[in-house]
Design a protein around this motif. Structure first.
Motif, PDB file in Angstrom:
ATOM      1  N   TRP A 142      36.391  38.427  45.867  1.00 15.36           N
ATOM      2  CA  TRP A 142      36.368  39.859  46.194  1.00 15.36           C
ATOM      3  C   TRP A 142      37.330  40.662  45.319  1.00 15.36           C
ATOM      4  N   HIS A 143      38.587  40.248  45.298  1.00 19.42           N
ATOM      5  CA  HIS A 143      39.586  41.020  44.562  1.00 19.42           C
ATOM      6  C   HIS A 143      39.459  40.834  43.051  1.00 19.42           C
ATOM      7  N   GLY A 144      38.876  39.722  42.611  1.00 22.27           N
ATOM      8  CA  GLY A 144      38.606  39.552  41.182  1.00 22.27           C
ATOM      9  C   GLY A 144      37.582  40.557  40.692  1.00 22.27           C
ATOM     10  N   PRO A 175      40.314  49.841  33.171  1.00 16.99           N
ATOM     11  CA  PRO A 175      39.674  50.337  31.946  1.00 16.99           C
ATOM     12  C   PRO A 175      39.129  49.182  31.102  1.00 16.99           C
ATOM     13  N   ARG A 176      38.142  49.506  30.287  1.00 20.26           N
ATOM     14  CA  ARG A 176      37.526  48.517  29.404  1.00 20.26           C
ATOM     15  C   ARG A 176      38.598  47.915  28.492  1.00 20.26           C
ATOM     16  N   MET A 220      40.011  41.617  32.435  1.00 13.34           N
ATOM     17  CA  MET A 220      40.432  40.263  32.809  1.00 13.34           C
ATOM     18  C   MET A 220      41.869  40.272  33.333  1.00 13.34           C
ATOM     19  N   LEU A 221      42.747  40.974  32.658  1.00 11.91           N
ATOM     20  CA  LEU A 221      44.137  41.039  33.086  1.00 11.91           C
ATOM     21  C   LEU A 221      44.265  41.715  34.451  1.00 11.91           C
ATOM     22  N   ALA A 238      45.006  41.487  40.311  1.00 14.25           N
ATOM     23  CA  ALA A 238      44.557  41.804  41.672  1.00 14.25           C
ATOM     24  C   ALA A 238      44.415  40.539  42.512  1.00 14.25           C
ATOM     25  N   ILE A 239      43.922  39.480  41.904  1.00 18.73           N
ATOM     26  CA  ILE A 239      43.770  38.211  42.621  1.00 18.73           C
ATOM     27  C   ILE A 239      45.134  37.686  43.052  1.00 18.73           C
TER      28      ILE A 239
END
Length: 171
Positions: free
Chosen positions: A40-42, A50-51, A55-56, A61-62
């Protein structure tokens, strides 16, 4: 009502005793919450960034939120199993009412800081939710029990074959 290893309804002896079930369910609920929180958080972290930094932001967030969701799931699972074991011990029965009562107690306990009216409402909602789960479980158990009657294989030219052979098998 669970079916025991002997095939009779009653207490489910395939699970560990209550003190160990509480720890086992707490850990299982924590793991489930962490896995769900990671997914969910990923996704949420990637969508809200932003683009070029997706990934970061997703990993950030995870790391920040998935353990919190896992902890919340774990607390709910541990409390529910604790109340379920307590109700089983007091009632000396194992039936769907135990889960409904345990659900009411769990919902009430988790909402207790909001006051008695909020706690009662949350308990009722949680009890109804567990009642629906138990009702669906009982219904599925009955449907599967009716459909799981053993069927003897029909082999042509055997004593079990109907008179005149099996119509579905070409001669």
């Amino acid at each position: 009502m669970p079916i025991t290893q002997t095939g009779h309804p009653g207490q489910d002896h395939s699970r560990d005793p209550c003190p160990w079930v509480i720890l086992n369910d707490f850990g299982g609920a924590f793991a489930m919450g962490c896995i769900g929180g990671t997914i969910w958080h990923g996704i949420k972290g990637a969508r809200n960034s932003p683009r070029g930094e997706r990934m970061l932001s997703s990993v950030s967030a995870i790391k920040a939120r998935a353990p919190v969701l896992g902890g919340n799931f774990g607390v709910w699972g541990g409390l529910f199993t604790t109340f379920d074991c307590s109700v089983k011990s007091v009632r000396q029965k194992e039936d769907p009412w135990n889960a409904i009562i345990a659900g009411f107690c769990t919902g009430s306990t988790l909402a207790l800081r909001g006051g008695p009216k909020t706690a009662f409402g949350a308990g009722v909602m949680c009890g109804i939710l567990l009642g629906v789960f138990e009702g669906v479980g009982v219904l599925m158990q009955r449907l599967l029990a009716e459909n799981n009657k053993p069927i003897a294989p029909i082999i042509p030219d055997s004593p079990l074959a109907p008179a005149g052979g099996n119509a579905s098998v070409p001669k």
